[in-house]
Design a protein around this motif. Structure first.
Motif, PDB file in Angstrom:
ATOM      1  N   LEU A  31     -86.381  84.256  13.282  1.00  0.00           N
ATOM      2  CA  LEU A  31     -87.595  84.547  12.531  1.00  0.00           C
ATOM      3  C   LEU A  31     -88.727  83.676  13.051  1.00  0.00           C
ATOM      4  CD1 LEU A  31     -86.278  84.712   8.829  1.00  0.00           C
ATOM      5  CD2 LEU A  31     -86.886  86.647  10.301  1.00  0.00           C
ATOM      6  N   ASP A  32     -89.912  84.247  13.164  1.00  0.00           N
ATOM      7  CA  ASP A  32     -91.043  83.534  13.746  1.00  0.00           C
ATOM      8  C   ASP A  32     -92.242  83.642  12.804  1.00  0.00           C
ATOM      9  OD1 ASP A  32     -92.887  82.296  15.355  1.00  0.00           O
ATOM     10  OD2 ASP A  32     -92.832  83.777  16.967  1.00  0.00           O
ATOM     11  N   ALA A  33     -92.439  82.609  11.983  1.00  0.00           N
ATOM     12  CA  ALA A  33     -93.597  82.506  11.091  1.00  0.00           C
ATOM     13  C   ALA A  33     -93.754  83.742  10.199  1.00  0.00           C
ATOM     14  CB  ALA A  33     -94.865  82.261  11.891  1.00  0.00           C
ATOM     15  N   VAL A  34     -92.684  84.112   9.513  1.00  0.00           N
ATOM     16  CA  VAL A  34     -92.692  85.296   8.647  1.00  0.00           C
ATOM     17  C   VAL A  34     -93.198  84.925   7.253  1.00  0.00           C
ATOM     18  CG1 VAL A  34     -91.227  86.964   7.461  1.00  0.00           C
ATOM     19  CG2 VAL A  34     -90.884  86.501   9.889  1.00  0.00           C
ATOM     20  N   SER A  35     -94.125  85.706   6.727  1.00  0.00           N
ATOM     21  CA  SER A  35     -94.609  85.556   5.355  1.00  0.00           C
ATOM     22  C   SER A  35     -94.395  86.866   4.613  1.00  0.00           C
ATOM     23  CB  SER A  35     -96.093  85.176   5.336  1.00  0.00           C
ATOM     24  OG  SER A  35     -96.295  83.884   5.913  1.00  0.00           O
ATOM     25  N   GLN A  81     -91.425  84.462  -2.800  1.00  0.00           N
ATOM     26  CA  GLN A  81     -92.564  84.137  -1.945  1.00  0.00           C
ATOM     27  C   GLN A  81     -92.068  83.381  -0.723  1.00  0.00           C
ATOM     28  OE1 GLN A  81     -95.574  81.792  -3.876  1.00  0.00           O
ATOM     29  NE2 GLN A  81     -97.110  82.170  -2.297  1.00  0.00           N
ATOM     30  N   ILE A  82     -92.298  83.961   0.445  1.00  0.00           N
ATOM     31  CA  ILE A  82     -91.900  83.350   1.717  1.00  0.00           C
ATOM     32  C   ILE A  82     -93.159  83.083   2.522  1.00  0.00           C
ATOM     33  CG2 ILE A  82     -90.659  83.733   3.887  1.00  0.00           C
ATOM     34  CD1 ILE A  82     -88.683  85.459   2.313  1.00  0.00           C
ATOM     35  N   GLU A  83     -93.327  81.833   2.988  1.00  0.00           N
ATOM     36  CA  GLU A  83     -94.538  81.450   3.709  1.00  0.00           C
ATOM     37  C   GLU A  83     -94.168  80.835   5.058  1.00  0.00           C
ATOM     38  OE1 GLU A  83     -96.649  78.786   1.184  1.00  0.00           O
ATOM     39  OE2 GLU A  83     -97.172  80.318  -0.303  1.00  0.00           O
ATOM     40  N   HIS A  84     -94.616  81.464   6.119  1.00  0.00           N
ATOM     41  CA  HIS A  84     -94.488  80.951   7.493  1.00  0.00           C
ATOM     42  C   HIS A  84     -93.059  80.478   7.788  1.00  0.00           C
ATOM     43  CE1 HIS A  84     -98.818  81.198   7.628  1.00  0.00           C
ATOM     44  NE2 HIS A  84     -98.911  80.421   6.562  1.00  0.00           N
ATOM     45  N   LEU A  85     -92.101  81.334   7.482  1.00  0.00           N
ATOM     46  CA  LEU A  85     -90.699  80.990   7.671  1.00  0.00           C
ATOM     47  C   LEU A  85     -90.288  81.238   9.116  1.00  0.00           C
ATOM     48  CD1 LEU A  85     -87.929  80.184   6.472  1.00  0.00           C
ATOM     49  CD2 LEU A  85     -87.556  82.615   5.973  1.00  0.00           C
ATOM     50  N   SER A  86     -89.740  80.208   9.753  1.00  0.00           N
ATOM     51  CA  SER A  86     -89.207  80.304  11.106  1.00  0.00           C
ATOM     52  C   SER A  86     -87.765  79.813  11.095  1.00  0.00           C
ATOM     53  CB  SER A  86     -90.034  79.478  12.092  1.00  0.00           C
ATOM     54  OG  SER A  86     -91.348  79.974  12.190  1.00  0.00           O
ATOM     55  N   VAL A  87     -86.890  80.555  11.765  1.00  0.00           N
ATOM     56  CA  VAL A  87     -85.482  80.187  11.858  1.00  0.00           C
ATOM     57  C   VAL A  87     -85.042  80.345  13.304  1.00  0.00           C
ATOM     58  CG1 VAL A  87     -83.128  80.691  11.105  1.00  0.00           C
ATOM     59  CG2 VAL A  87     -85.017  80.932   9.488  1.00  0.00           C
ATOM     60  N   ARG A  88     -84.334  79.326  13.800  1.00  0.00           N
ATOM     61  CA  ARG A  88     -83.889  79.341  15.193  1.00  0.00           C
ATOM     62  C   ARG A  88     -82.437  78.915  15.255  1.00  0.00           C
ATOM     63  NH1 ARG A  88     -84.467  75.206  18.947  1.00  0.00           N
ATOM     64  NH2 ARG A  88     -85.911  74.127  17.556  1.00  0.00           N
ATOM     65  N   VAL A  92     -88.432  81.028  -5.096  1.00  0.00           N
ATOM     66  CA  VAL A  92     -87.808  82.046  -5.931  1.00  0.00           C
ATOM     67  C   VAL A  92     -88.190  81.771  -7.374  1.00  0.00           C
ATOM     68  CG1 VAL A  92     -85.636  83.000  -6.773  1.00  0.00           C
ATOM     69  CG2 VAL A  92     -85.881  82.426  -4.353  1.00  0.00           C
ATOM     70  N   ASP A  93     -88.879  82.738  -7.975  1.00  0.00           N
ATOM     71  CA  ASP A  93     -89.316  82.588  -9.371  1.00  0.00           C
ATOM     72  C   ASP A  93     -90.078  81.274  -9.560  1.00  0.00           C
ATOM     73  OD1 ASP A  93     -89.511  83.690 -11.906  1.00  0.00           O
ATOM     74  OD2 ASP A  93     -87.704  82.694 -12.643  1.00  0.00           O
ATOM     75  N   GLY A  94     -90.867  80.908  -8.534  1.00  0.00           N
ATOM     76  CA  GLY A  94     -91.686  79.703  -8.583  1.00  0.00           C
ATOM     77  C   GLY A  94     -91.003  78.436  -8.132  1.00  0.00           C
ATOM     78  N   HIS A  95     -89.722  78.461  -7.840  1.00  0.00           N
ATOM     79  CA  HIS A  95     -88.976  77.267  -7.429  1.00  0.00           C
ATOM     80  C   HIS A  95     -88.900  77.185  -5.907  1.00  0.00           C
ATOM     81  CE1 HIS A  95     -87.608  76.609 -11.572  1.00  0.00           C
ATOM     82  NE2 HIS A  95     -87.331  77.911 -11.619  1.00  0.00           N
ATOM     83  N   ASP A  96     -89.346  76.068  -5.345  1.00  0.00           N
ATOM     84  CA  ASP A  96     -89.242  75.822  -3.913  1.00  0.00           C
ATOM     85  C   ASP A  96     -87.800  75.429  -3.602  1.00  0.00           C
ATOM     86  OD1 ASP A  96     -89.310  74.932  -1.301  1.00  0.00           O
ATOM     87  OD2 ASP A  96     -91.167  73.790  -1.523  1.00  0.00           O
ATOM     88  N   LEU A  97     -87.087  76.241  -2.834  1.00  0.00           N
ATOM     89  CA  LEU A  97     -85.668  75.999  -2.579  1.00  0.00           C
ATOM     90  C   LEU A  97     -85.414  74.658  -1.913  1.00  0.00           C
ATOM     91  CD1 LEU A  97     -84.271  79.490  -1.464  1.00  0.00           C
ATOM     92  CD2 LEU A  97     -84.643  78.571  -3.752  1.00  0.00           C
ATOM     93  N   ARG A  98     -86.361  74.189  -1.113  1.00  0.00           N
ATOM     94  CA  ARG A  98     -86.147  72.932  -0.383  1.00  0.00           C
ATOM     95  C   ARG A  98     -86.189  71.711  -1.284  1.00  0.00           C
ATOM     96  NH1 ARG A  98     -88.678  72.550   5.597  1.00  0.00           N
ATOM     97  NH2 ARG A  98     -87.072  73.808   6.600  1.00  0.00           N
ATOM     98  N   ALA A 128     -78.512  76.516  11.899  1.00  0.00           N
ATOM     99  CA  ALA A 128     -79.853  77.101  11.890  1.00  0.00           C
ATOM    100  C   ALA A 128     -80.912  76.017  11.705  1.00  0.00           C
ATOM    101  CB  ALA A 128     -79.964  78.132  10.777  1.00  0.00           C
ATOM    102  N   ILE A 129     -81.990  76.120  12.460  1.00  0.00           N
ATOM    103  CA  ILE A 129     -83.137  75.218  12.330  1.00  0.00           C
ATOM    104  C   ILE A 129     -84.240  76.001  11.617  1.00  0.00           C
ATOM    105  CG2 ILE A 129     -84.844  73.836  13.560  1.00  0.00           C
ATOM    106  CD1 ILE A 129     -82.796  73.625  15.843  1.00  0.00           C
ATOM    107  N   GLU A 130     -84.660  75.491  10.448  1.00  0.00           N
ATOM    108  CA  GLU A 130     -85.547  76.254   9.574  1.00  0.00           C
ATOM    109  C   GLU A 130     -86.831  75.485   9.284  1.00  0.00           C
ATOM    110  OE1 GLU A 130     -85.438  78.132   5.029  1.00  0.00           O
ATOM    111  OE2 GLU A 130     -83.808  76.882   5.784  1.00  0.00           O
ATOM    112  N   HIS A 131     -87.941  76.207   9.305  1.00  0.00           N
ATOM    113  CA  HIS A 131     -89.239  75.660   8.911  1.00  0.00           C
ATOM    114  C   HIS A 131     -89.929  76.678   8.023  1.00  0.00           C
ATOM    115  CE1 HIS A 131     -88.880  72.414  11.852  1.00  0.00           C
ATOM    116  NE2 HIS A 131     -88.534  73.329  12.747  1.00  0.00           N
ATOM    117  N   GLY A 132     -90.750  76.195   7.096  1.00  0.00           N
ATOM    118  CA  GLY A 132     -91.469  77.096   6.209  1.00  0.00           C
ATOM    119  C   GLY A 132     -91.063  76.893   4.763  1.00  0.00           C
ATOM    120  N   VAL A 133     -91.573  77.755   3.881  1.00  0.00           N
ATOM    121  CA  VAL A 133     -91.361  77.615   2.442  1.00  0.00           C
ATOM    122  C   VAL A 133     -90.779  78.910   1.882  1.00  0.00           C
ATOM    123  CG1 VAL A 133     -92.479  77.227   0.212  1.00  0.00           C
ATOM    124  CG2 VAL A 133     -93.261  75.972   2.233  1.00  0.00           C
ATOM    125  N   VAL A 134     -89.756  78.765   1.030  1.00  0.00           N
ATOM    126  CA  VAL A 134     -89.184  79.893   0.293  1.00  0.00           C
ATOM    127  C   VAL A 134     -89.191  79.532  -1.185  1.00  0.00           C
ATOM    128  CG1 VAL A 134     -87.183  81.373  -0.085  1.00  0.00           C
ATOM    129  CG2 VAL A 134     -87.697  80.549   2.218  1.00  0.00           C
TER     130      VAL A 134
END
Length: 495
Positions: free
Chosen positions: A19-23, A5-12, A65-71, A57-63
């Motif tokens: 990536l610009d606010a990818v879900s 599950q990827i929510e509003h992922l941005s990478v610069r 995996v199998d319910g675990h928030d990587l951050r 890389a500058i990253e914002h958003g949530v990733v």
């Protein structure tokens, strides 16, 4: 629960938005294809899903995996997750394998870290995995003894070893011949269904995406856009060319490698010529000897028997300055561009690497040649100061092509050089290569699996099987004869 599950992922990267606010979501047992042109952000998304983005890389958003928030996970938890609950097959298999370890040891290490199996059980599972990916080879083989397609199968075996919840496959079939490609895709899709494993396939192949996936997600310039039709694939038709004087000749060439169980023949009694301004395709299944042939043409390997000559000069007989002068005339673009790059070097240094073969160049002249080569392959000038890892797989292949062009060689060996490119980019590069061939009278030794691409690029073809030439001649005649099931040796023209 979603496998990924990827929510509003941005990478610069600096001022460049990857990536610009990818879900995006991939459910258990679901197959999702992620498509888009080179530079659209596909590989960045796959890296973010493993928390493997570069440090700059500058990253914002949530990733998740199998319910675990990587951050929220510490490094130990991330290590347990990678290779365990999430597996990945990278675009360039050579970068995923340790050349100093056997393939069995590398697959076994995944099981050691992520399973409670005994040593005997691990050994048995390694052999089962090799069979499952269509690679019935002994586990004691080393990666450098395998073809590109075989190495990719080893990487797939490693990725599925721990039965992950989600598998990320970044161009998993780009290096495989058509038959092997179909087998691997069937394997991956079967695993997704049988084990309720989510599968995210990053691909340029729209036909593959339509055939295999439940959903197709299209990225363009870092954003998710509406799913559309396949990208344009138009390529200028091949204009038949008359070959010039021979630039490359193989005369009864043989090459074998010694393994633990004796000698393995990679090439057997191979003879052909390649003329100036001509393109000769070398095709055949994985392990047929194509890459060995390419290394011999480049003077990176020596035959056990027979002679390889470049412009009439025997590679083995040349010494000192003669070798240096000859290397300026032949360059290569390898199958896995990242494997031939120093990850610590900027694009400028990578592209300029062959210039050490030219004496007396000033810094300004070097900079001009680098900028010229990058412009030829369609990369912006601001690429010069960046690291290659900041680019997509297709862009890295353009960098490799720019490096090959910078010395304006007489012969370029293209070892699956276009397999990693999306259709639109591939069409651009094909047009570029054909134009350069006309302008500079370059000869291409074109090693490939894609038969349609061979028809677009090549004047003649040779077909290898188990190290022998089994067919040779004009492209259409060779392919038509094989398609009809006729004798591939019958009445073929000059080889």
């Amino acid at each position: 629960m979603s496998a990924l599950q990827i929510e509003h992922l941005s990478v610069r990267y600096g001022e460049t938005v990857a990536l610009d606010a990818v879900s995006l979501q991939v459910a258990a047992g679901e197959i999702v294809a992620l498509v888009g042109p080179s530079g659209s952000g596909k590989s960045t998304l796959a890296a973010a899903a493993m928390d493997l983005l570069p440090k700059d890389a500058i990253e914002h958003g949530v990733v998740r995996v199998d319910g675990h928030d990587l951050r929220t996970l510490n490094e130990a938890a991330l290590r347990a997750l990678r290779g365990g609950r999430i597996g990945i097959v990278f675009q360039e298999p050579a970068t995923a394998l340790n050349p100093a370890l056997t393939i069995g040891r590398q697959i076994g290490e995944v099981l050691e870290q992520h399973s409670g199996l005994s040593r005997a059980e691990i050994d048995a599972e390694v052999e089962r995995l090799l069979d499952r990916v269509g690679l019935p080879l002994p586990p004691y083989r080393y990666p450098h003894t395998l073809s590109g397609g075989q190495r990719q199968r080893v990487a797939i075996a490693m990725a599925i070893a721990a039965k992950p919840a989600i598998l990320l496959a970044d161009e998993p079939t780009a290096s495989l011949d058509p038959a092997a490609r179909a087998e691997i895709i069937l394997l991956l899709s079967g695993l997704a269904r049988d084990r309720s494993m989510g599968l995210l396939i990053v691909t340029h192949d729209m036909e593959l995406a339509r055939t295999v996936s439940d959903r197709i997600v299209t990225l363009d310039r870092g954003r998710v856009v509406e799913t559309g039709s396949a990208l344009a694939t138009s390529v200028p038709p091949r204009v038949p060319r008359m070959a010039g004087a021979p630039i490359l000749r193989f005369d009864r060439v043989a090459r074998s490698y010694v393994g633990r169980k004796g000698s393995v023949a990679a090439l057997r009694d191979v003879s052909f010529t390649l003329g100036r301004g001509e393109t000769l395709a070398v095709v055949g299944p994985s392990g047929s000897g194509k890459s060995t042939l390419g290394r011999l043409a480049l003077g990176l390997d020596r035959p056990d028997g027979g002679v390889v000559t470049l412009d009439g000069q025997d590679w083995q007989a040349m010494r000192g300055r003669d070798v240096r002068a000859m290397r300026r005339r032949v360059q290569a673009v390898f199958q896995d561009p990242a494997a031939s790059f120093d990850p610590r070097q900027t694009v400028s240094r990578i592209v300029a690497e062959p210039l050490h073969l030219r004496d007396g160049l000033s810094a300004a002249e070097r900079d001009f040649l680098v900028a010229e080569a990058l412009a030829h392959v369609g990369l912006p000038t601001d690429a010069i100061g960046r690291l290659a890892q900041a680019f997509s797989g297709g862009q890295r292949q353009r960098i490799a092509i720019a490096r090959a062009l910078i010395l304006k060689p007489d012969l370029i060996v293209l070892d699956e050089a276009l397999s990693a490119l999306d259709p639109a980019t591939r069409a651009d590069i094909v047009a570029l290569l054909l134009r350069l061939q006309t302008e500079r009278d370059i000869a291409y030794l074109f090693i490939a699996h894609d038969m349609e691409l061979v028809r677009q690029m090549a004047d003649r073809a040779i077909v290898l099987e188990e190290g022998r030439i089994v067919a040779a001649g004009p492209v259409e005649l060779v392919f038509d004869r094989i398609a009809r099931g006729g004798d591939p040796h019958a009445n073929h023209p000059r080889s």
